[in-house]
Design a protein around this motif. Structure first.
Motif, PDB file in Angstrom:
ATOM      1  N   GLU A  74      37.584 -59.417  30.091  1.00 29.47           N
ATOM      2  CA  GLU A  74      36.289 -60.074  29.980  1.00 29.47           C
ATOM      3  C   GLU A  74      35.865 -60.272  28.524  1.00 29.47           C
ATOM      4  N   TRP A  75      36.197 -59.312  27.681  1.00 28.63           N
ATOM      5  CA  TRP A  75      35.758 -59.441  26.289  1.00 28.63           C
ATOM      6  C   TRP A  75      36.337 -60.690  25.642  1.00 28.63           C
ATOM      7  N   ASP A  83      33.975 -63.511  26.516  1.00 33.22           N
ATOM      8  CA  ASP A  83      32.737 -63.378  25.748  1.00 33.22           C
ATOM      9  C   ASP A  83      32.938 -63.799  24.302  1.00 33.22           C
ATOM     10  N   LEU A  84      34.078 -63.398  23.793  1.00 34.55           N
ATOM     11  CA  LEU A  84      34.369 -63.712  22.397  1.00 34.55           C
ATOM     12  C   LEU A  84      34.411 -65.219  22.162  1.00 34.55           C
ATOM     13  N   ILE A 135      32.819 -67.606  23.780  1.00 38.21           N
ATOM     14  CA  ILE A 135      31.489 -68.207  23.816  1.00 38.21           C
ATOM     15  C   ILE A 135      30.689 -67.783  22.600  1.00 38.21           C
ATOM     16  N   ALA A 179      26.104 -60.795  24.140  1.00 38.34           N
ATOM     17  CA  ALA A 179      26.920 -61.905  24.617  1.00 38.34           C
ATOM     18  C   ALA A 179      26.470 -62.263  26.017  1.00 38.34           C
ATOM     19  N   THR A 180      27.081 -63.306  26.542  1.00 40.10           N
ATOM     20  CA  THR A 180      26.706 -63.792  27.861  1.00 40.10           C
ATOM     21  C   THR A 180      26.540 -62.693  28.881  1.00 40.10           C
ATOM     22  N   ASP A 181      27.501 -61.846  28.966  1.00 39.63           N
ATOM     23  CA  ASP A 181      27.364 -60.829  29.999  1.00 39.63           C
ATOM     24  C   ASP A 181      27.835 -59.459  29.570  1.00 39.63           C
ATOM     25  N   VAL A 216      29.804 -58.821  23.478  1.00 36.40           N
ATOM     26  CA  VAL A 216      30.886 -58.820  22.515  1.00 36.40           C
ATOM     27  C   VAL A 216      30.395 -59.538  21.281  1.00 36.40           C
ATOM     28  N   GLU A 217      30.782 -59.040  20.155  1.00 38.98           N
ATOM     29  CA  GLU A 217      30.350 -59.723  18.948  1.00 38.98           C
ATOM     30  C   GLU A 217      31.295 -60.848  18.590  1.00 38.98           C
ATOM     31  N   SER A 218      30.740 -61.760  17.887  1.00 37.59           N
ATOM     32  CA  SER A 218      31.530 -62.891  17.448  1.00 37.59           C
ATOM     33  C   SER A 218      32.697 -62.431  16.578  1.00 37.59           C
TER      34      SER A 218
END
Ligand code: FAD
Ligand code: SF4
Ligand code: SF4
Lengths: 584, 511
Positions: free
Chosen positions: A288-289, A292-293, A295, B73-75, B78-80
């Motif tokens: 999942e990470w 997220d990364l 987006i 983050a969305t859910d 997590v950092e960029s």
């Protein structure tokens, strides 16, 4: 020895499809075997970028040059698979100016047309770009549809006498007297088109030469032949957005890194990617990470992405190859170039060559070099013409038509169909009457679905890849049953049902990584619809459970077969549809 | 380069901001085509601006990764990969289509993100119900937009069959901006694909610019009322322009509302604490000034100071015909004057539900004019406003009209969209001597200009069928509605006299 073919090519990805086309066009008798659909492997799980080479312009200039060369070729021969989006390398304030200059010089050095535009101009071209983007380098990147590309290559090969077997897994490489003489394959459902529930068979195909084009799986085929092929599979995630926030390929202008590219693809945008070495190309964690990364980081370039709807995510494995002894730790440092491994020279095993590494963009060039190599081995003298001959569908065509007048379909639907079908549009769309839209999200009509079924049998995932049906917002919620209904004319109920389930499950698989916000609502609505209107959560026809029909009451007062009123509680033997069984 | 720029060839008023309209042609004009550095490939045919690489970068980079605020983050959280940037420019809220495309040609693909394909919109579309050729709002809106690519200019012709009743907006459980999508698509279709000399275009332009015809007609109102309904003239209009001969043109008032207002000496109540700016629209001005007068009298009865700012058409008929440039020009005048009134403490009141709908919803969805959001927020429908701010029920408690009256009330679609479908019934429910019967939630079928087109006349009457029947069934022999074109249709279908709730209020409270 009785050879059934000159050459067997293993692997129906872009490389294998390119090779089979080239072999067939040069007059060799060739067979392609692929264990899944065409594009079942990495080719079906990639980004869809037709590289200009800009991405490699600093780190890998040989690859960059090849990309640009092939980029020009493919726009020409595969025009119906390519969308000329253009691309940009975008610089944010925190990105290095030095690298920006290196990128620019690199592009120039590799003959990649590159132009610097300021932030304002970049936003004029792509209004959703972040307001603090400073400047960009515009390059001729493009979007390419890998499915259509492979199908067109295979179709052309077939037209030139090749045999293409999908759902035919190589289970052994036949080695006799220290020489590769063919392969053993297992047909999933019998040779020819895939039809669910047909029994599988095994077959030996003997050939004068075998090409291993199995990408990340090349090591496995190598093992069967008793040779080492050191591919280092490396996974990458791609996240599909519901709509196109940008119509240009947007790359972040910084040295290699995760989450630095957005590719517009058909109706969607694809965000990518990561680069992590994995052990097994078929079994690796999908985390999942990673999603997220994508987006989080890419919304620095296109802020609207943060609030936009995500449809699904998928992962692919790069077939990176490293010549023995290089010892690179970080997969991003491994070269993107391709390698031809002649196992005769390398391992003293004649009759087999593996091709590994490379990119989809350079698939044709790779195919040309391996076909040259095979021709040389077989003493066959024929020139390559794949760089100049358009693929089927890419002959001259125009998407500007009067769709209502010509085909009786709405213009956006017609336009998308013509973009997908290319020069085959007339042939396909003129066939069906009436021609309703089957998949509304992607604008796919019955004619196109029927055309794909003709080529793919009951394999609805293959139909999906050819047409894009079920690839939009609803991810099949509103169309899998309609698509499978199109099978019903030709195939029996159970086959249709299996095909439908398979497609629906495949759609579900990718959505699991997008279950929040609007796609979660969509998934729930899909589930409710399928459960409550189609009994998909417990259909006796699929669970094989016995149904106690006697437990249903017969309702009040339906007429019996003889027209008499039936006394339901005592005598009625009810049929499923509520009517009564005549001969009680 | 469409309508939002406001420059229009037929427009004689100020050519305000032609900037973006001409920009793209500049290369061609001065004869020195820009040299694209990407000659044969891509679609980067635009001039390049070469940025000199002198290092004026001291200002940049400061915002980079050294901050460690936890980014959500969305859910998962997590950092960029790049540590992100602290730039305030990165809020997704700042990238609404209307912000991103300030010069028009809105790209509304992102609206498709909210669609679940549930089809509620299709099942509530009155046109789709009677017109098999019309693919329905789901196709017109989210599907058509999503299938679009930049550079695609072909909008399906069927968009011109949408009557802009906006029932689909109301039906959608997921806030898909359907009417915005329809309006924008229709605007682009008319601008880019419709033959500008076609009879259809000319007819639609005339219908859309009702205010212009009405202004001319009301200079000689009796003659105009007669001439426009004169048999041979109507036959010719049907044949030549496609305006159905079955319809009767509304009569023009001999004194317009504004003339009356002027003659009366303007406001009779002055009250800096309770001010409203009346947006009367074209119809109450030229055709039914009695509605406007009722508005003024009722509001003055409640102690309001009524302002009547200069104004043009609200745009409703223009949106429905894709004449967004015209609408934009009128909107500029309206917004300017209404913003001024708002500055003086007034709220904006419309007596026509389509006018209030337009100022409230369509304006900010389609145009980026300074102050347009303020206008949107301060606009109300006349009855709605009184129900919010005054004790209407109390005031009506002992009131009763002169004689017993029964009404067949139809809620206009645009009232429904503003949540006002029940207001008239609720207001008069307890009033002795008044029976107000809701004739149901069907569309009247006229939808402004839709029913004024010969090719749509039959369908318009088919849509209205249900309402006609219910009206006949209702006790009352007088119709009531807030919308002037619904009123025309109601009258046309039943022969009833049709009144506005404000008129009844006036009668019960003021008289
Ligand atoms: C995340 C990611 C993004 C990428 N993005 C891009 C991009 O944007 N542009 C670009 O140009 N390239 C890109 N690539 C690279 C590109 O996708 C690959 O280089 C290319 O698709 C490889 O094609 P292939 O035919 O060599 O391998 P594959 O497509 O993997 O084909 C191998 C085939 O062999 C089959 N096979 C395996 N074992 C057997 C067996 N035993 N019997 C029969 N068949 C078998 C597999 O099913 C498979 O279909 C990307 C790669 C990844 C991972
Ligand atoms: S605005 Fe009215 S006519 Fe147009 S699509 Fe929506 S419901 Fe149908
Ligand atoms: S009602 Fe809204 S969510 Fe449902 S199909 Fe129509 S636009 Fe989509």
């Amino acid at each position: 020895m009785d050879d059934q073919a000159d050459v067997v090519v293993i692997g129906g990805g872009s490389t294998g499809c390119g090779v089979i086309r080239d072999l067939a066009r040069r007059g060799l008798d060739a067979v392609l075997v692929e264990k899944g659909n065409l594009t079942h492997g990495t080719t079906g799980r990639m980004h869809g970028l037709l590289h200009s080479g800009g991405r490699y312009a600093v780190s890998d200039q040989t690859s960059a040059r090849e990309c640009m060369e092939e980029n020009r070729v493919l726009r020409d021969i595969a025009s119906h698979c390519v969308e000329e989006t253009g691309g940009m390398f975008v610089k944010r304030p925190e990105d290095s100016e030095e690298y920006f200059q290196q990128k620019l010089e690199g592009c120039r050095a590799c003959d990649i047309p590159a132009e610097v535009i300021d932030g304002e101009e970049a936003r004029r071209r792509e209004p959703y770009l972040a307001r603090d983007v400073e400047k960009a380098i515009a390059v001729p990147d493009a979007a390419i549809d890998p499915f259509r590309l492979c199908v067109a290559n295979a179709a052309d090969a077939r037209e030139h006498g090749a045999r293409v077997e999908t759902h035919a897994k190589v289970t052994d490489v036949l080695v006799e007297d220290g020489e590769v003489v063919g392969v053993e394959i297992e047909h999933d459902t019998g040779p020819g088109k895939r039809v669910h529930r047909e029994p599988g068979t095994t077959e030996e195909i003997r050939a004068r030469y075998v090409v291993n084009a199995t990408g990340a799986w090349a090591g496995r085929i190598g093992e069967m032949a008793g040779v080492d092929v050191e591919v280092r599979p490396s996974k990458g995630v791609m996240t599909v957005m519901n709509t196109r926030q940008v119509d240009t390929v947007i790359n972040r202008c910084r040295p290699k890194g995760d989450a630095d590219i957005v590719v517009p693809h058909e109706t969607a945008c694809i965000l990518g990617t990561t680069d992590e070495e994995v052990d097994d190309p078929e079994d690796y964690p999908e985390e999942e990470w990673e999603v997220d990364l994508m987006i989080e980081t890419l919304s620095e370039l296109v802020p609207a992405l943060k609030d936009a709807r995500t449809l699904r995510s998928f992962w692919g494995v790069r077939p990176l190859y490293e010549p023995p002894g290089t010892g690179t730790d970080d997969p991003t440092d491994i070269t993107r170039d391709y390698f031809l491994l002649d196992h005769d020279e390398r391992d003293g095993l004649p009759g087999l060559t593996s091709i590994v590494g490379g990119k989809l963009t350079t698939y044709r060039m790779m195919a040309e070099s391996i076909t040259d190599h095979v021709c040389e081995k077989l003493g066959h003298d024929a020139a390559c013409d794949t760089a100049d001959t358009p693929l089927p569908g890419s002959d001259d065509f125009s998407v500007l038509r009067d769709y209502m007048d010509e085909f009786g379909i709405r213009s956006p639907v017609g336009r998308r169909s013509a973009q997908r079908l290319g020069s085959r549009a007339d042939e396909v769309l003129n066939g069906a009457d009436p021609n309703p839209v089957v998949c509304e999200c992607e604008g796919v009509t019955r004619a196109e679905v029927q055309d794909a079924i003709e080529g793919a049998g009951s394999d609805l995932n293959a139909v999906r890849l050819r047409t894009r049906a079920s690839m939009g917002n609803c991810q099949g919620g509103f169309c899998t049953h309609r698509i499978s209904a199109e099978l019903a004319q030709e195939y029996p109920g159970p086959v249709v049902r299996d095909a439908e389930d398979e497609l629906y499950q495949e759609r579900w698989k990718g959505q699991r990584h997008a279950l929040w916000g609007r796609q979660l609502s969509q998934a729930m609505l899909n589930h409710m619809l399928h459960a409550t209107t189609m009994n998909r959560d417990g259909d006796p026809a699929t669970t094989d459970a016995d149904v106690d029909f006697g437990a249903f009451d017969a309702g009040t007062g339906p007429a019996g077969a003889d027209g008499s009123e039936v006394d339901d509680a005592t005598t009625g033997v009810t049929a499923t549809d509520g009517g009564l069984d005549g001969d009680r | 380069m469409t309508r939002h720029t406001g420059n229009d060839d037929t427009d004689t008023t100020e050519e305000s901001n032609g900037t973006n309209g001409t920009e793209r042609h500049e290369e061609a004009d001065d004869g020195t085509p820009a040299q694209p550095t990407v000659p044969e490939l891509g679609r980067d045919e635009q001039p390049a601006i070469f940025v000199p690489d002198d290092d004026e970068d001291g200002t940049t980079g400061a915002s980079a990764g050294d901050e460690t605020d936890p980014r959500t983050a969305t859910d998962g959280g997590v950092e960029s990969a790049t540590g992100g940037s602290d730039s305030g420019d990165l809020s997704p809220d700042a990238y609404d289509p209307i912000d991103v495309f300030p010069e028009g040609d809105l790209d509304l693909r992102d609206g498709a993100d909210s669609c679940y394909k549930c089809t509620s919109c299709d099942t509530s579309c009155p046109v789709a119900e009677v017109d098999d050729e019309f693919p329905g709002p789901k196709f017109q809106g989210p599907e058509q937009w999503r299938l679009k690519r930049k550079g695609d200019h072909d909008i399906d012709e069927s968009i011109t069959s949408c009557s802009n009743c906006m029932r689909c907006d109301d039906a959608c459980p997921s806030s898909v901006p359907l009417s915005q999508m329809h309006n924008e698509a229709r605007g682009q279709f008319v601008e880019e694909q419709m033959e500008k000399l076609s009879v259809e275009y000319i007819r639609n332009r005339i219908l859309a610019n009702y205010r212009t015809s009405a202004r001319l007609a009301s200079m000689t109102p009796r003659l105009a009322s007669f001439a426009m309904n004169f048999g041979p003239a109507r036959w010719a209009m049907d044949k030549l322009l496609g305006v159905p001969k079955e319809r009767e043109f509304p009569e023009f008032a001999t004194t317009t509302f504004r003339e009356w207002w002027r003659d009366r000496g303007g406001a009779q109540v002055s009250n800096p604490d309770k001010r409203v700016a009346y947006f009367h629209g074209c119809y109450s001005n030229y055709n039914t000034p009695e509605v406007g007068k009722a508005m003024v009298r009722v509001y003055e009865h409640f102690g309001y100071e009524v302002l009547v700012p200069p104004q043009k058409c609200s745009g409703t008929p223009m949106f429905a015909n894709g004449m967004l440039k015209d609408a934009r020009r009128h909107a500029e005048t309206n917004v300017e004057n209404l913003v001024e009134a708002i500055g003086e403490g007034a709220d904006v009141i419309a007596s026509c539900t389509s006018c209030s709908m337009s100022l409230r919803q369509e304006y900010p969805e389609l145009f980026d004019i300074h102050g347009i959001e303020d206008v949107s927020e301060h606009t109300f429908e006349a009855l709605e406003y009184l129900r919010i701010h005054e004790d209407l029920n109390g005031a009506l408690a002992d009131a009763r009209p002169e004689d017993e009256q029964a009404f067949a009330y139809h809620a206009p679609c645009h009232a429904r969209n503003q949540g006002l479908a029940r207001q008239a019934v609720e207001t008069f429910r307890e009033v002795d001597g008044v029976t107000m019967e809701d004739v149901g939630d069907s569309c009247s079928g006229i939808s402004g200009t839709y029913g004024w087109k010969s090719e749509k006349y039959e369908k318009s009457m088919q849509i209205g069928e249900e309402m006609f029947e219910h009206m006949e069934d209702a006790d009352g022999e007088v119709g009531m509605t807030e919308c002037p074109t619904c009123a025309m249709q109601m009258e046309h279908g039943t022969g009833y006299e049709i009144r506005h709730p404000l008129q009844l209020l006036e009668e019960t409270l003021v008289a």
